[in-house]
Design a protein around this motif. Structure first.
Motif, mmCIF file in Angstrom:
data_model
loop_
_atom_site.group_PDB
_atom_site.id
_atom_site.type_symbol
_atom_site.label_atom_id
_atom_site.label_comp_id
_atom_site.label_asym_id
_atom_site.label_seq_id
_atom_site.Cartn_x
_atom_site.Cartn_y
_atom_site.Cartn_z
ATOM 1 N N UNK A 158 0.820 -1.220 0.000
ATOM 2 C CA UNK A 158 0.000 0.000 0.000
ATOM 3 C C UNK A 158 0.852 1.267 0.000
ATOM 4 N N UNK A 159 1.823 1.366 0.906
ATOM 5 C CA UNK A 159 2.641 2.575 0.997
ATOM 6 C C UNK A 159 3.536 2.735 -0.229
ATOM 7 N N UNK A 160 4.087 1.625 -0.725
ATOM 8 C CA UNK A 160 4.969 1.684 -1.888
ATOM 9 C C UNK A 160 4.211 2.127 -3.134
ATOM 10 N N UNK A 161 2.952 1.687 -3.270
ATOM 11 C CA UNK A 161 2.134 2.086 -4.417
ATOM 12 C C UNK A 161 1.878 3.593 -4.378
ATOM 13 N N UNK A 162 1.601 4.116 -3.178
ATOM 14 C CA UNK A 162 1.362 5.557 -3.044
ATOM 15 C C UNK A 162 2.599 6.351 -3.432
ATOM 16 N N UNK A 163 3.775 5.869 -3.044
ATOM 17 C CA UNK A 163 5.012 6.574 -3.358
ATOM 18 C C UNK A 163 5.379 6.451 -4.832
ATOM 19 N N UNK A 164 5.005 5.322 -5.459
ATOM 20 C CA UNK A 164 5.361 5.089 -6.866
ATOM 21 C C UNK A 164 4.560 5.961 -7.824
ATOM 22 N N UNK A 165 3.383 6.422 -7.387
ATOM 23 C CA UNK A 165 2.543 7.319 -8.188
ATOM 24 C C UNK A 165 2.270 6.762 -9.593
ATOM 25 N N UNK A 166 1.816 5.536 -9.623
ATOM 26 C CA UNK A 166 1.434 4.923 -10.881
ATOM 27 C C UNK A 166 2.501 4.066 -11.517
ATOM 28 N N UNK A 167 3.732 4.144 -11.011
ATOM 29 C CA UNK A 167 4.806 3.322 -11.547
ATOM 30 C C UNK A 167 4.910 1.986 -10.838
ATOM 31 N N UNK A 168 5.914 1.188 -11.193
ATOM 32 C CA UNK A 168 6.103 -0.108 -10.531
ATOM 33 C C UNK A 168 6.348 0.063 -9.035
ATOM 34 N N UNK A 169 5.843 -0.882 -8.262
ATOM 35 C CA UNK A 169 5.996 -0.846 -6.805
ATOM 36 C C UNK A 169 6.422 -2.220 -6.324
ATOM 37 N N UNK A 170 7.457 -2.276 -5.506
ATOM 38 C CA UNK A 170 7.963 -3.551 -5.018
ATOM 39 C C UNK A 170 7.295 -3.924 -3.700
ATOM 40 N N UNK A 171 6.873 -5.176 -3.583
ATOM 41 C CA UNK A 171 6.349 -5.665 -2.311
ATOM 42 C C UNK A 171 7.479 -5.592 -1.294
ATOM 43 N N UNK A 172 7.284 -4.906 -0.160
ATOM 44 C CA UNK A 172 8.407 -4.578 0.723
ATOM 45 C C UNK A 172 8.980 -5.732 1.527
ATOM 46 N N UNK A 173 8.325 -6.883 1.556
ATOM 47 C CA UNK A 173 8.844 -8.019 2.318
ATOM 48 C C UNK A 173 9.061 -9.196 1.378
ATOM 49 N N UNK A 174 10.086 -9.968 1.693
ATOM 50 C CA UNK A 174 10.359 -11.175 0.911
ATOM 51 C C UNK A 174 9.564 -12.332 1.495
ATOM 52 N N UNK A 175 8.757 -12.951 0.667
ATOM 53 C CA UNK A 175 7.926 -14.063 1.103
ATOM 54 C C UNK A 175 8.153 -15.267 0.210
ATOM 55 N N UNK A 176 8.241 -16.450 0.818
ATOM 56 C CA UNK A 176 8.279 -17.667 0.024
ATOM 57 C C UNK A 176 6.875 -17.968 -0.493
ATOM 58 N N UNK A 177 6.789 -18.816 -1.496
ATOM 59 C CA UNK A 177 5.470 -19.205 -1.998
ATOM 60 C C UNK A 177 4.681 -19.945 -0.928
ATOM 61 N N UNK A 178 5.366 -20.664 -0.059
ATOM 62 C CA UNK A 178 4.673 -21.327 1.043
ATOM 63 C C UNK A 178 4.065 -20.318 2.003
ATOM 64 N N UNK A 179 4.785 -19.247 2.291
ATOM 65 C CA UNK A 179 4.256 -18.206 3.170
ATOM 66 C C UNK A 179 3.072 -17.487 2.536
ATOM 67 N N UNK A 180 3.164 -17.235 1.228
ATOM 68 C CA UNK A 180 2.042 -16.618 0.522
ATOM 69 C C UNK A 180 0.828 -17.536 0.565
ATOM 70 N N UNK A 181 1.066 -18.830 0.391
ATOM 71 C CA UNK A 181 -0.041 -19.796 0.441
ATOM 72 C C UNK A 181 -0.715 -19.780 1.807
ATOM 73 N N UNK A 182 0.077 -19.654 2.878
ATOM 74 C CA UNK A 182 -0.499 -19.668 4.221
ATOM 75 C C UNK A 182 -1.299 -18.405 4.499
ATOM 76 N N UNK A 183 -1.036 -17.334 3.747
ATOM 77 C CA UNK A 183 -1.771 -16.088 3.932
ATOM 78 C C UNK A 183 -3.008 -15.991 3.052
ATOM 79 N N UNK A 184 -3.100 -16.855 2.054
ATOM 80 C CA UNK A 184 -4.225 -16.800 1.118
ATOM 81 C C UNK A 184 -5.114 -18.037 1.189
ATOM 82 N N UNK A 185 -4.834 -18.939 2.112
ATOM 83 C CA UNK A 185 -5.646 -20.143 2.233
ATOM 84 C C UNK A 185 -5.529 -21.028 1.017
ATOM 85 N N UNK A 186 -4.318 -21.138 0.482
ATOM 86 C CA UNK A 186 -4.103 -21.911 -0.740
ATOM 87 C C UNK A 186 -2.984 -22.917 -0.499
ATOM 88 N N UNK A 187 -2.397 -23.437 -1.580
ATOM 89 C CA UNK A 187 -1.252 -24.330 -1.479
ATOM 90 C C UNK A 187 -0.131 -23.770 -2.351
#
Length: 228
Positions: A158-187
């Motif tokens: 959210x904060x990075x998108x606001x600062x990018x003002x329409x340009x590319x924005x990097x997700x500020x934390x490094x997450x493994x695909x397993x961690x992303x899965x645990x946050x989205x109820x997926x595999x």
């Protein structure tokens, strides 16, 4: 001591309160993968994250580890149970080497009494977190994995998108695909396939656990079309 006040963080606009907090807080360094606190621990302290990232999670009876929050620099965590005087409902683990400022429960409650604006900020933050969890529950019940994943990436950035003002924005934390899965109820396999499809559509770029939102506006449009 070089402690940072992150603009947009918990103490944004509360310089006087942050100075009072710093006088009472103590520095704690936590290595990557180290546990900050465990579920059911007595709530003796709350934490300001100065550097690094922390995940808030639980371990289910089946051994799964659903992740509810990722805490970034400038955020407080371990708040709710400290204010309520209850045992920890979740565990907290460092995702990277972290620098924390920790404060005892009695000291923090006294600080809230002395600084009404700090008390108001605590209420605001806890309210936002309840709304976030309610939204996550709704997403699990009504949205597919692609929609849940896009919403997660937008929320984390959210904060990075606001600062990018329409340009590319990097997700500020490094997450493994397993961690992303645990946050989205997926595999992990579904997350991998979904991220690849987003890359093919030119929405994101993925490199070494770094995700860049190439066109946040297009992602928001994709979400709008999915929900319409």
């Amino acid at each position: 001591m070089d402690w940072h006040l992150i603009k947009g963080g918990f103490f944004d606009g509360l310089d006087q309160e942050f100075e009072a907090f710093r006088r009472l807080a103590t520095l704690r360094r936590v290595k990557k993968n180290e546990i900050v606190f465990f579920e059911n621990d007595v709530c003796a302290r709350s934490f300001y994250l100065d550097e690094g990232s922390v995940k808030i999670f639980r371990v289910s009876l089946h051994g799964k580890e659903p992740t509810f929050f990722i805490r970034s620099p400038g955020e407080m965590f371990g708040l709710a149970e400290v204010v309520g005087g209850e045992r920890r409902k979740c565990s907290a683990q460092a995702l990277a080497d972290c620098k924390l400022l920790e404060i005892g429960r009695d000291e923090f409650l006294a600080l809230m009494l002395d600084h009404p604006m700090l008390s108001r900020r605590v209420i605001e933050v806890l309210g936002r977190r309840i709304r976030y969890l309610s939204g996550q529950l709704e997403n699990l019940m009504t949205c597919g994995v692609p929609t849940r994943l896009l919403k997660l990436l937008l929320c984390l950035s959210h904060d990075e998108i606001a600062q990018a003002r329409g340009g590319p924005a990097e997700v500020p934390v490094r997450l493994t695909q397993g961690q992303i899965a645990s946050m989205t109820g997926s595999c992990q396999q579904t997350v991998s396939e979904t991220l690849s499809s987003f890359e093919a559509r030119g929405l994101i770029a993925v490199s070494r656990q770094r995700i860049t939102l190439l066109d946040p506006g297009a992602i928001m449009e994709a979400l709008s079309s999915d929900e319409s």
